[in-house]
Design a protein around this motif. Sequence first.
Motif, mmCIF file in Angstrom:
data_model
loop_
_atom_site.group_PDB
_atom_site.id
_atom_site.type_symbol
_atom_site.label_atom_id
_atom_site.label_comp_id
_atom_site.label_asym_id
_atom_site.label_seq_id
_atom_site.Cartn_x
_atom_site.Cartn_y
_atom_site.Cartn_z
ATOM 1 N N LEU A 60 0.887 -1.165 0.000
ATOM 2 C CA LEU A 60 0.000 0.000 0.000
ATOM 3 C C LEU A 60 0.923 1.212 0.000
ATOM 4 O O LEU A 60 1.688 1.421 0.941
ATOM 5 N N CYS A 61 0.873 2.020 -1.060
ATOM 6 C CA CYS A 61 1.872 3.060 -1.258
ATOM 7 C C CYS A 61 1.252 4.425 -1.535
ATOM 8 O O CYS A 61 0.407 4.558 -2.424
ATOM 9 N N ASP A 62 1.712 5.424 -0.793
ATOM 10 C CA ASP A 62 1.328 6.813 -1.033
ATOM 11 C C ASP A 62 1.987 7.280 -2.336
ATOM 12 O O ASP A 62 2.987 6.702 -2.776
ATOM 13 N N ILE A 63 1.437 8.319 -2.927
ATOM 14 C CA ILE A 63 2.050 8.881 -4.133
ATOM 15 C C ILE A 63 3.004 10.007 -3.754
ATOM 16 O O ILE A 63 4.181 9.993 -4.100
ATOM 17 N N HIS A 64 2.493 11.006 -3.043
ATOM 18 C CA HIS A 64 3.277 12.210 -2.781
ATOM 19 C C HIS A 64 4.056 12.087 -1.474
ATOM 20 O O HIS A 64 3.470 12.075 -0.390
ATOM 21 N N MET A 65 5.380 11.981 -1.628
ATOM 22 C CA MET A 65 6.292 11.903 -0.490
ATOM 23 C C MET A 65 7.512 12.752 -0.815
ATOM 24 O O MET A 65 7.810 12.962 -1.993
ATOM 25 N N PRO A 66 8.212 13.229 0.215
ATOM 26 C CA PRO A 66 9.445 13.974 -0.061
ATOM 27 C C PRO A 66 10.445 13.095 -0.825
ATOM 28 O O PRO A 66 10.496 11.886 -0.618
ATOM 29 N N GLY A 67 11.185 13.707 -1.715
ATOM 30 C CA GLY A 67 12.122 12.945 -2.535
ATOM 31 C C GLY A 67 11.360 12.246 -3.650
ATOM 32 O O GLY A 67 10.452 12.816 -4.243
ATOM 33 N N ASP A 68 11.707 10.998 -3.901
ATOM 34 C CA ASP A 68 11.002 10.235 -4.934
ATOM 35 C C ASP A 68 9.564 9.991 -4.510
ATOM 36 O O ASP A 68 9.266 9.832 -3.333
ATOM 37 N N ASP A 69 8.671 9.919 -5.502
ATOM 38 C CA ASP A 69 7.261 9.685 -5.183
ATOM 39 C C ASP A 69 6.910 8.203 -5.328
ATOM 40 O O ASP A 69 7.752 7.376 -5.686
ATOM 41 N N GLY A 70 5.664 7.881 -5.023
ATOM 42 C CA GLY A 70 5.207 6.505 -5.089
ATOM 43 C C GLY A 70 5.316 5.891 -6.477
ATOM 44 O O GLY A 70 5.527 4.686 -6.611
ATOM 45 N N PHE A 71 5.186 6.715 -7.503
ATOM 46 C CA PHE A 71 5.320 6.193 -8.860
ATOM 47 C C PHE A 71 6.760 5.755 -9.136
ATOM 48 O O PHE A 71 6.994 4.789 -9.861
ATOM 49 N N ALA A 72 7.728 6.462 -8.556
ATOM 50 C CA ALA A 72 9.130 6.055 -8.702
ATOM 51 C C ALA A 72 9.338 4.697 -8.039
ATOM 52 O O ALA A 72 10.064 3.844 -8.565
ATOM 53 N N TYR A 73 8.688 4.480 -6.892
ATOM 54 C CA TYR A 73 8.777 3.184 -6.219
ATOM 55 C C TYR A 73 8.210 2.079 -7.122
ATOM 56 O O TYR A 73 8.844 1.040 -7.322
ATOM 57 N N VAL A 74 7.017 2.311 -7.674
ATOM 58 C CA VAL A 74 6.387 1.297 -8.519
ATOM 59 C C VAL A 74 7.262 1.024 -9.752
ATOM 60 O O VAL A 74 7.457 -0.135 -10.132
ATOM 61 N N ALA A 75 7.820 2.062 -10.353
ATOM 62 C CA ALA A 75 8.678 1.884 -11.522
ATOM 63 C C ALA A 75 9.909 1.051 -11.162
ATOM 64 O O ALA A 75 10.310 0.160 -11.919
ATOM 65 N N THR A 76 10.492 1.313 -10.005
ATOM 66 C CA THR A 76 11.644 0.538 -9.539
ATOM 67 C C THR A 76 11.252 -0.915 -9.327
ATOM 68 O O THR A 76 11.967 -1.839 -9.736
ATOM 69 N N LEU A 77 10.112 -1.111 -8.706
ATOM 70 C CA LEU A 77 9.622 -2.466 -8.445
ATOM 71 C C LEU A 77 9.409 -3.233 -9.747
ATOM 72 O O LEU A 77 9.846 -4.382 -9.891
ATOM 73 N N ARG A 78 8.734 -2.602 -10.697
ATOM 74 C CA ARG A 78 8.388 -3.276 -11.951
ATOM 75 C C ARG A 78 9.606 -3.640 -12.794
ATOM 76 O O ARG A 78 9.541 -4.528 -13.639
ATOM 77 N N THR A 79 10.730 -2.953 -12.587
ATOM 78 C CA THR A 79 11.937 -3.247 -13.358
ATOM 79 C C THR A 79 12.939 -4.072 -12.555
ATOM 80 O O THR A 79 14.067 -4.257 -12.998
ATOM 81 N N ALA A 80 12.525 -4.589 -11.412
ATOM 82 C CA ALA A 80 13.418 -5.412 -10.591
ATOM 83 C C ALA A 80 13.818 -6.662 -11.365
ATOM 84 O O ALA A 80 12.999 -7.251 -12.076
ATOM 85 N N PRO A 81 15.084 -7.082 -11.247
ATOM 86 C CA PRO A 81 15.533 -8.270 -11.971
ATOM 87 C C PRO A 81 14.952 -9.574 -11.406
ATOM 88 O O PRO A 81 15.079 -10.622 -12.038
ATOM 89 N N LEU A 82 14.328 -9.513 -10.261
ATOM 90 C CA LEU A 82 13.725 -10.699 -9.649
ATOM 91 C C LEU A 82 12.239 -10.739 -10.009
ATOM 92 O O LEU A 82 11.470 -9.872 -9.581
ATOM 93 N N PRO A 83 11.792 -11.712 -10.786
ATOM 94 C CA PRO A 83 10.392 -11.740 -11.245
ATOM 95 C C PRO A 83 9.368 -11.705 -10.108
ATOM 96 O O PRO A 83 8.326 -11.058 -10.245
ATOM 97 N N ASP A 84 9.654 -12.383 -8.990
ATOM 98 C CA ASP A 84 8.679 -12.383 -7.888
ATOM 99 C C ASP A 84 8.557 -11.001 -7.259
ATOM 100 O O ASP A 84 7.482 -10.615 -6.804
ATOM 101 N N VAL A 85 9.624 -10.239 -7.254
ATOM 102 C CA VAL A 85 9.586 -8.872 -6.720
ATOM 103 C C VAL A 85 8.873 -7.950 -7.714
ATOM 104 O O VAL A 85 8.021 -7.147 -7.329
ATOM 105 N N ALA A 86 9.202 -8.080 -8.984
ATOM 106 C CA ALA A 86 8.596 -7.223 -10.016
ATOM 107 C C ALA A 86 7.080 -7.408 -10.091
ATOM 108 O O ALA A 86 6.363 -6.499 -10.492
ATOM 109 N N ALA A 87 6.597 -8.567 -9.670
ATOM 110 C CA ALA A 87 5.169 -8.878 -9.778
ATOM 111 C C ALA A 87 4.359 -8.556 -8.515
ATOM 112 O O ALA A 87 3.153 -8.763 -8.491
#
Length: 136
Positions: A60-87
Motif C-alpha cells: 500500500l503506497c502513497d504517491i506524494h512523499m518527499p524525494g522520490d514519489d510513489g510512482f518512482a517506487y512502482v517503476a523501480t519495483l516493476r523493473t526489478a531483476p527478480l520476477p517475484d519482486v517485479a510482480a
Amino acid sequence: MSESELRRIKVLLVDDEPFIRLTIRQILIQIGIPPSNVYEAENVKAAVGETLRVRPSVVLCDIHMPGDDGFAYVATLRTAPLPDVAAIPVVMLTSDSGEEAVMTAKGHKVAGYLVKPVSIGAVKKAIERALKVILP
C-alpha cells in the motif's frame, strides 16, 4: 481465504506520514492481518529495501512523499531483476484523486487506487482484488 492463509499475508505500508501508517496498520489488524506481518517504510529508498527484505504479498503506497514519489517506487519495483519482486501488487493509497495521478497509476499497472481517507471495507476490497482472494 482461511484464517491461516490470512495470517501469511505480508503488507508493506509506504507513506511519509506516521499517523497514516498507524491508521492503516490498525485497519489491517482489524481485517485479520497479524501486526507482525505489517511492515512500514517512510520513503521510496526505505520501501525498496523493505520490499527486498520482506517480499510482501501486497504494498500500500502513497504517491506524494518527499524525494522520490510513489510512482518512482512502482517503476523501480516493476523493473526489478527478480520476477517475484517485479510482480508484487501495489495499491496506491493517496489523497490525490486527480485524473493525471489516476492515469499515471494505470500506466504503472497498479493493482488498485484508494483515495484517503479510507474505510476498513475499502482497504479489505483493495487487498482482495490485488491478491485475487476473498478475505473473511
